[in-house]
Enzyme design. Structure first.
Site, PDB file in Angstrom:
ATOM      1  N   GLU A  48      55.652  37.938   0.850  1.00 21.64           N
ATOM      2  CA  GLU A  48      54.469  38.671   1.286  1.00 21.64           C
ATOM      3  C   GLU A  48      54.832  39.685   2.384  1.00 21.64           C
ATOM      4  O   GLU A  48      55.932  39.610   2.957  1.00 21.64           O
ATOM      5  CB  GLU A  48      53.427  37.669   1.807  1.00 21.64           C
ATOM      6  CG  GLU A  48      52.955  36.657   0.765  1.00 21.64           C
ATOM      7  CD  GLU A  48      52.008  37.246  -0.301  1.00 21.64           C
ATOM      8  OE1 GLU A  48      52.120  38.445  -0.643  1.00 21.64           O
ATOM      9  OE2 GLU A  48      51.161  36.481  -0.794  1.00 21.64           O
ATOM     10  N   HIS A 107      54.087  42.498  -2.912  1.00 25.78           N
ATOM     11  CA  HIS A 107      55.117  41.456  -2.790  1.00 25.78           C
ATOM     12  C   HIS A 107      56.072  41.472  -3.974  1.00 25.78           C
ATOM     13  O   HIS A 107      55.727  41.875  -5.082  1.00 25.78           O
ATOM     14  CB  HIS A 107      54.506  40.061  -2.579  1.00 25.78           C
ATOM     15  CG  HIS A 107      53.715  39.517  -3.724  1.00 25.78           C
ATOM     16  ND1 HIS A 107      52.570  38.776  -3.534  1.00 25.78           N
ATOM     17  CD2 HIS A 107      53.902  39.567  -5.053  1.00 25.78           C
ATOM     18  CE1 HIS A 107      52.098  38.399  -4.705  1.00 25.78           C
ATOM     19  NE2 HIS A 107      52.889  38.869  -5.654  1.00 25.78           N
ATOM     20  N   ASP A 158      49.691  43.196  -3.373  1.00 21.77           N
ATOM     21  CA  ASP A 158      49.937  43.546  -1.967  1.00 21.77           C
ATOM     22  C   ASP A 158      51.386  43.992  -1.748  1.00 21.77           C
ATOM     23  O   ASP A 158      51.862  44.037  -0.622  1.00 21.77           O
ATOM     24  CB  ASP A 158      49.580  42.376  -1.031  1.00 21.77           C
ATOM     25  CG  ASP A 158      50.466  41.144  -1.255  1.00 21.77           C
ATOM     26  OD1 ASP A 158      51.339  41.182  -2.159  1.00 21.77           O
ATOM     27  OD2 ASP A 158      50.291  40.149  -0.540  1.00 21.77           O
ATOM     28  N   ASP A 183      59.682  31.722  -8.153  1.00 21.64           N
ATOM     29  CA  ASP A 183      58.768  31.073  -7.206  1.00 21.64           C
ATOM     30  C   ASP A 183      57.911  30.013  -7.877  1.00 21.64           C
ATOM     31  O   ASP A 183      57.890  29.899  -9.108  1.00 21.64           O
ATOM     32  CB  ASP A 183      57.900  32.130  -6.493  1.00 21.64           C
ATOM     33  CG  ASP A 183      57.336  33.188  -7.442  1.00 21.64           C
ATOM     34  OD1 ASP A 183      57.320  32.946  -8.662  1.00 21.64           O
ATOM     35  OD2 ASP A 183      56.919  34.248  -6.959  1.00 21.64           O
TER      36      ASP A 183
END
Ligand code: PGA
Length: 261
Positions: free
Chosen positions: A149, A144, A142, A67
């Site tokens: 997400e 991910h 979180d 990413d």
């Protein structure tokens, strides 16, 4: 899924680097999927040591990063303050200390003028390279996987992703704030391989360390498999996945599937 629990972060890094080195030795022209963030830094330092001291050879290795923030790009001529791109992270933390060829390094282009077209081209480049032999992955606060997400479908491909407030806060604290950047300079979007893209890699190496990851590691490895925690897809990944944790990150695990080393 093999879960290995090590006593500390250094042992996690050493084992992770050994697994990557095993793939590089077995297949000198292998394709590695690489990750950014605080967690892989120790692994990258160990790979650099193995290259320098043991001659681990990256001259035929290709890499694809998971990413990149949208709106940023490599700016080595700029002070650190002005460039928090993952491209810069990779050059500084790994690539410039290995004998890897520039043309074999692939990162999502955060400065692309046409993100959707770029995402398609990135998928094609991975296919053209023969697919990813070993994918290194962290787990976000979180849950991910890459920047996928909560809510991202498991069949998603490389795409533009809106970052959650938690991800922005975590990464601001870890990288942007220490570099003297303001909250407003923290990107809101990223380019990321999709879960479906990552699922096609031939082997996974997942690393997580520290007590702040203990609960999300439990949810990812032992909780419901759901896009609510995209890293829970590890439980249904059909090929070899090795998950290496330190004791702190493993603290909330209940199961007996793990082995201590
Ligand atoms: P971290 O990020 O290594 O900085 O905790 C992990 C991730 O977001 O995948």
């Amino acid at each position: 899924m093999d879960i290995v629990i090590k006593t500390d972060v250094h042992s996690v890094s050493r084992l992770a680097a050994n697994i990557i080195a095993r793939v590089v030795r077995e297949k000198p022209n292998c394709v590695l999927g690489l990750a950014t963030g605080s967690t892989p830094i120790g692994t990258y330092r160990e790979l650099i040591r193995m290259h320098k001291e043991e001659g681990l050879d990256f001259s035929q290795v290709s890499t694809f990063n998971l990413d990149e923030y949208l709106g940023v790009g490599l700016a080595l001529d700029k002070p650190y303050k002005e460039d928090q791109s993952y491209a810069r992270f990779m050059v500084e933390e790994l690539f410039h200390q290995l004998n890897i060829k520039q043309e074999n390094i692939h990162l999502p282009d955060g400065l692309t003028k046409d993100p959707d077209e770029f995402c398609k081209a990135y998928e094609q480049a991975i296919r053209d390279a023969g697919g990813i032999d070993l994918q290194l992955l962290g787990i976000g606060g979180d849950g991910h996987l890459a920047f996928n997400e909560p809510g991202t479908p498991f069949d998603s491909r490389t795409h533009v992703q809106l970052l959650t407030d938690q991800t922005r806060k975590d990464n601001y604290k870890a990288f942007f704030h220490p570099a003297g950047m303001t909250w407003e300079e923290m990107p809101t979007k990223a380019l990321t391989m999709g879960i479906g893209t990552i699922m096609e890699a031939k082997e996974w190496l997942v690393i997580a360390t520290g007590s702040s990851k203990a609960e999300i590691v439990r949810q990812s490895l032992e909780g419901e498999v759901s896009t609510r925690v995209t890293a829970s897809v590890i439980q249904i990944y059909p090929r070899k996945a090795t998950v290496i944790l330190d004791k702190k990150a493993a603290a909330n695990l209940q199961g007996d599937s793990s082995s201590n080393h």
